[in-house]
Design an enzyme around this catalytic site. Structure first.
Site, PDB file in Angstrom:
ATOM      1  N   ASP A  90      67.031  67.255  75.468  1.00 60.08           N
ATOM      2  CA  ASP A  90      65.727  66.891  76.001  1.00 60.08           C
ATOM      3  C   ASP A  90      64.663  67.471  75.078  1.00 60.08           C
ATOM      4  O   ASP A  90      64.967  68.154  74.096  1.00 60.08           O
ATOM      5  CB  ASP A  90      65.585  67.371  77.445  1.00 60.08           C
ATOM      6  CG  ASP A  90      65.741  68.875  77.570  1.00 60.08           C
ATOM      7  OD1 ASP A  90      65.824  69.560  76.531  1.00 60.08           O
ATOM      8  OD2 ASP A  90      65.784  69.369  78.695  1.00 60.08           O
ATOM      9  N   SER A  91      63.403  67.208  75.400  1.00 59.56           N
ATOM     10  CA  SER A  91      62.335  67.566  74.460  1.00 59.56           C
ATOM     11  C   SER A  91      61.830  68.986  74.660  1.00 59.56           C
ATOM     12  O   SER A  91      61.045  69.481  73.866  1.00 59.56           O
ATOM     13  CB  SER A  91      61.165  66.610  74.662  1.00 59.56           C
ATOM     14  OG  SER A  91      60.587  66.842  75.938  1.00 59.56           O
ATOM     15  N   GLY A  93      59.919  69.628  77.106  1.00 62.04           N
ATOM     16  CA  GLY A  93      58.713  69.451  77.916  1.00 62.04           C
ATOM     17  C   GLY A  93      58.908  69.873  79.370  1.00 62.04           C
ATOM     18  O   GLY A  93      58.145  70.686  79.898  1.00 62.04           O
ATOM     19  N   PHE A  94      59.936  69.353  79.984  1.00 62.77           N
ATOM     20  CA  PHE A  94      60.152  69.637  81.398  1.00 62.77           C
ATOM     21  C   PHE A  94      60.271  71.140  81.649  1.00 62.77           C
ATOM     22  O   PHE A  94      59.688  71.678  82.591  1.00 62.77           O
ATOM     23  CB  PHE A  94      61.398  68.904  81.906  1.00 62.77           C
ATOM     24  CG  PHE A  94      61.659  69.133  83.360  1.00 62.77           C
ATOM     25  CD1 PHE A  94      60.880  68.501  84.330  1.00 62.77           C
ATOM     26  CD2 PHE A  94      62.663  69.993  83.779  1.00 62.77           C
ATOM     27  CE1 PHE A  94      61.104  68.715  85.679  1.00 62.77           C
ATOM     28  CE2 PHE A  94      62.896  70.223  85.134  1.00 62.77           C
ATOM     29  CZ  PHE A  94      62.115  69.581  86.084  1.00 62.77           C
ATOM     30  N   ASP A 144      57.004  65.462  76.073  1.00 57.02           N
ATOM     31  CA  ASP A 144      56.216  64.829  77.129  1.00 57.02           C
ATOM     32  C   ASP A 144      55.608  65.875  78.046  1.00 57.02           C
ATOM     33  O   ASP A 144      56.040  67.028  78.057  1.00 57.02           O
ATOM     34  CB  ASP A 144      57.086  63.864  77.949  1.00 57.02           C
ATOM     35  CG  ASP A 144      58.242  64.579  78.639  1.00 57.02           C
ATOM     36  OD1 ASP A 144      58.758  65.576  78.077  1.00 57.02           O
ATOM     37  OD2 ASP A 144      58.653  64.160  79.735  1.00 57.02           O
ATOM     38  N   GLN A 185      56.008  58.366  81.776  1.00 56.21           N
ATOM     39  CA  GLN A 185      55.581  59.244  82.855  1.00 56.21           C
ATOM     40  C   GLN A 185      54.692  58.456  83.819  1.00 56.21           C
ATOM     41  O   GLN A 185      54.685  57.229  83.770  1.00 56.21           O
ATOM     42  CB  GLN A 185      54.845  60.469  82.286  1.00 56.21           C
ATOM     43  CG  GLN A 185      55.765  61.477  81.584  1.00 56.21           C
ATOM     44  CD  GLN A 185      56.616  62.298  82.565  1.00 56.21           C
ATOM     45  OE1 GLN A 185      56.466  62.202  83.782  1.00 56.21           O
ATOM     46  NE2 GLN A 185      57.549  63.086  82.018  1.00 56.21           N
ATOM     47  N   GLY A 212      59.842  62.586  84.900  1.00 61.37           N
ATOM     48  CA  GLY A 212      58.950  62.922  86.002  1.00 61.37           C
ATOM     49  C   GLY A 212      59.375  62.361  87.343  1.00 61.37           C
ATOM     50  O   GLY A 212      58.554  62.232  88.248  1.00 61.37           O
ATOM     51  N   ASP A 262      71.467  62.167  83.620  1.00 64.79           N
ATOM     52  CA  ASP A 262      71.963  63.536  83.445  1.00 64.79           C
ATOM     53  C   ASP A 262      71.533  64.331  84.659  1.00 64.79           C
ATOM     54  O   ASP A 262      70.487  64.040  85.259  1.00 64.79           O
ATOM     55  CB  ASP A 262      71.380  64.208  82.199  1.00 64.79           C
ATOM     56  CG  ASP A 262      69.979  64.740  82.469  1.00 64.79           C
ATOM     57  OD1 ASP A 262      69.036  63.947  82.429  1.00 64.79           O
ATOM     58  OD2 ASP A 262      69.832  65.946  82.765  1.00 64.79           O
ATOM     59  N   CYS A 302      91.615  64.550  89.038  1.00 73.65           N
ATOM     60  CA  CYS A 302      91.181  65.574  88.072  1.00 73.65           C
ATOM     61  C   CYS A 302      92.184  66.732  88.047  1.00 73.65           C
ATOM     62  O   CYS A 302      93.043  66.845  88.925  1.00 73.65           O
ATOM     63  CB  CYS A 302      89.785  66.090  88.424  1.00 73.65           C
ATOM     64  SG  CYS A 302      89.738  67.257  89.801  1.00 73.65           S
ATOM     65  N   CYS A 305      92.201  68.719  91.338  1.00 82.01           N
ATOM     66  CA  CYS A 305      92.825  68.049  92.489  1.00 82.01           C
ATOM     67  C   CYS A 305      94.314  67.787  92.260  1.00 82.01           C
ATOM     68  O   CYS A 305      95.068  67.694  93.228  1.00 82.01           O
ATOM     69  CB  CYS A 305      92.082  66.759  92.817  1.00 82.01           C
ATOM     70  SG  CYS A 305      90.459  67.095  93.563  1.00 82.01           S
ATOM     71  N   HIS A 331      86.055  69.313  89.002  1.00 79.74           N
ATOM     72  CA  HIS A 331      86.176  68.229  89.979  1.00 79.74           C
ATOM     73  C   HIS A 331      84.871  67.450  90.115  1.00 79.74           C
ATOM     74  O   HIS A 331      84.866  66.213  90.087  1.00 79.74           O
ATOM     75  CB  HIS A 331      86.602  68.767  91.347  1.00 79.74           C
ATOM     76  CG  HIS A 331      86.422  67.749  92.424  1.00 79.74           C
ATOM     77  ND1 HIS A 331      87.299  66.702  92.590  1.00 79.74           N
ATOM     78  CD2 HIS A 331      85.433  67.560  93.335  1.00 79.74           C
ATOM     79  CE1 HIS A 331      86.861  65.921  93.568  1.00 79.74           C
ATOM     80  NE2 HIS A 331      85.735  66.429  94.043  1.00 79.74           N
TER      81      HIS A 331
END
Lengths: 371, 371
Positions: A90-91, A93-94, A144, A185, A212, A262, A302, A305, A331
């Site tokens: 990611d950038s 920003g968040f 962003d 955004q 956002g 994601d 998996c 499991c 899992h």
């Protein structure tokens, strides 16, 4: 490179292949999050066996520690964390807007205090690209500004800056083996989202993201924003819905034309003792599981499991053993990865509406507890 | 079953095969510790890949939580923790005497307060066997009393009780698919150790253990006790030195005729950011490793060393990522397992003295830091 071939459609939902330097991604795809160059508790071998094909790492965290230049000097992020399939960063920003308590935004960028050592740092659109070029992920994001979703004035300003910063990011980009995605955004505001989608679409990035969202707005608002944005974003490029999410949200996102997702949810839930099942979320500390010989989900294949009982995993949780988080993370990630595989199959056979109906019939929503 | 074939000797050191219901153990062998039915941070798959062949689990902990009867109802400890190679359980004695703050010992057994829920509990020699039969390990231990090593009067009493309890344990045993080992006690007192070894040897267990060492006495005293005891214990049965240890101690123990070892050290060190190398112990938080592209040990072929740099592992440690403990545990366990393999090889070629000399030449002792 970065060709996106759509191989099947069902309504707005589509199945595609996105070509990256580290292999072809089958979409729709869910990316588990490896914030600090590790998906918490899993080796890359376990992550691969769980079925992950794309992993997201956080630019903000890796910039602060151990540093993007250090990672570059050690051969880049793939080599550093030993993940040889596609990576996305990611950038930053968040995180700058959500983790850093002290920050000042101006037209040129953001100054903020590191949550690691208290030092003052500065991110600009150019810096965010430079850091991501040092990291070397296959997909990178334009810097962003993420505004509170209901603040119209702030959202208007943030959208304007985000567009400006996206242009500067595109100009700053040097490496040709990374796909830079722009980010739409606009909070929960229809016109603003539409306008942002038009501007970002016009920049002709190899892929586009919706930022956002899933930050406090209602589900209805989130889905409405996705619809508005995806009606504008080009069909022939992958669309990435950032930070989403739950099985229900993945299914609804795909139905509205999203290709990439994601979220920290599968690993964060695992550390909080909760597991996805085909019937809904369960809390593994529940006393009902104390002598339950069944796996978390009897329909799951998996590693966890195939081998371990709910009783064993509950014991590990009560004994505060770290293996609990590892096994439940394996899992939870596998379940989302398998969900995406099932989604792709349903789209290919034009049965996606039936798939959604079947899922909604058997899956209790995330607030309840399944049996 | 439980045949012990000695296949090579070099001085007191020997290479053997101990037959168990879950496969043949090549000795000398080091067993990592899975206190609560998990070697901390490792899946059984990772443990096997690290080379472990024998795992120790703690009777005391599993009796208290989740309970031996629950484990029995789920198919026993092998099935519960999904370890299909040999398992060993201790008798609970050491934990009763070291973990439980309130306890009362009498001739019949020990009453103690659970450190988990504060409830009063009682262990007798018969109960210790019954719990271990519920768990179902291949090797089980007679209930013993572990006295402070320098307290002669207490040690005399503890030895007498330990012998009495060993007899009662042997009588109480029902299952034929478990090998019950007796335990020699006696602190640092030559005569007491010799006498204890004679009594325990006389009971004709399929294997014998040396308890109450590595609990605060000096190395010289520990080695002297091992020599005194092993001069008495039968040659043709495996000898197990409980709770040991460091690479140096394993090598010296084997030289004195020990066949089986267990210790929490490799996993505990890993959680404390320290790793074994062929040159000695290193602290992975050391700033010197911040950009070090080398693996923990360049001569090691474990999963961790085949993939990850010291710089990456140091980053994981500083970021408090649980993967750090997992990766370093894999390495530390593998290093001890590989050390035992090298030891067996040296004994087979009658070069064990040279092996020791070479090791001591290159291995800095555990208090220093290797390069």
């Amino acid at each position: 490179m970065f060709e996106f071939d759509i191989r099947a459609r069902d309504g707005q939902a589509r199945v595609g292949t996105f070509k990256t330097p580290h292999g072809n991604l089958e979409t729709p795809v869910f990316a588990p999050v490896g914030t600090q160059a590790t998906v918490k508790g899993l080796t890359p071998e376990q992550l691969q066996e769980a079925g992950a094909t794309l992993v997201l790492a956080n630019t903000y965290h890796l910039y602060l520690r151990p540093g993007d230049e250090l990672i570059a000097s050690l051969g880049g992020l793939h080599e550093f964390m030993q993940w040889d399939q596609p990576l996305l960063t990611d950038s930053g920003g968040f995180q700058v807007f959500s983790l850093s308590e002290i920050r000042e935004v101006d037209e040129d960028g953001v100054s903020f205090r590191s949550h690691v050592d208290g030092s003052m740092q500065r991110f600009t659109p150019e810096k965010a690209i430079q850091v991501q070029e040092n990291l070397g992920a296959d997909i990178i994001m334009a810097f962003d500004e993420c505004a509170p979703p209901y603040d119209l004035a702030y959202s208007q300003q943030a959208v304007r800056r985000t567009h400006n910063w996206a242009k500067r990011g595109a100009r700053a980009k040097v490496r040709s083996d990374q796909a830079l995605f722009g980010i739409v955004q606009g909070g929960v505001f229809h016109d603003l989202r539409k306008q942002s989608a038009e501007v970002i679409a016009g920049m002709d990035f190899p892929g586009n993201a919706i930022g956002g969202l899933s930050v406090g707005e209602s589900k209805q608002e989130m889905f409405a924003m996705i619809e508005i944005v995806n009606a504008v974003l080009p069909e022939n490029k992958p669309r990435y819905l950032m930070g989403v999410g739950t099985p229900e949200d993945l299914i609804q996102g795909v139905a509205r034309g999203v290709d990439i997702f994601d979220c920290v949810l599968p690993t964060r839930l695992a550390r909080h003792k909760a597991a996805f099942t085909a019937k809904g979320r369960i809390n593994l500390t529940n006393a009902a599981y104390s002598s339950d010989p069944r796996p978390i989900d009897e329909t799951c294949d998996c590693y966890t499991c195939r081998h371990f009982s709910r009783a064993y995993i509950r014991h590990l949780i009560l004994a505060r053993e770290m293996l609990a988080a590892t096994l439940v993370s394996i899992h939870n990630i596998h379940l989302l990865v398998q969900l995406m595989a099932d989604i792709r199959k349903a789209i290919k056979t034009s049965e996606y509406q039936q798939f959604i109906a079947r899922f909604e019939h058997q899956y209790k929503n995330s607030q309840e507890e399944a049996g």
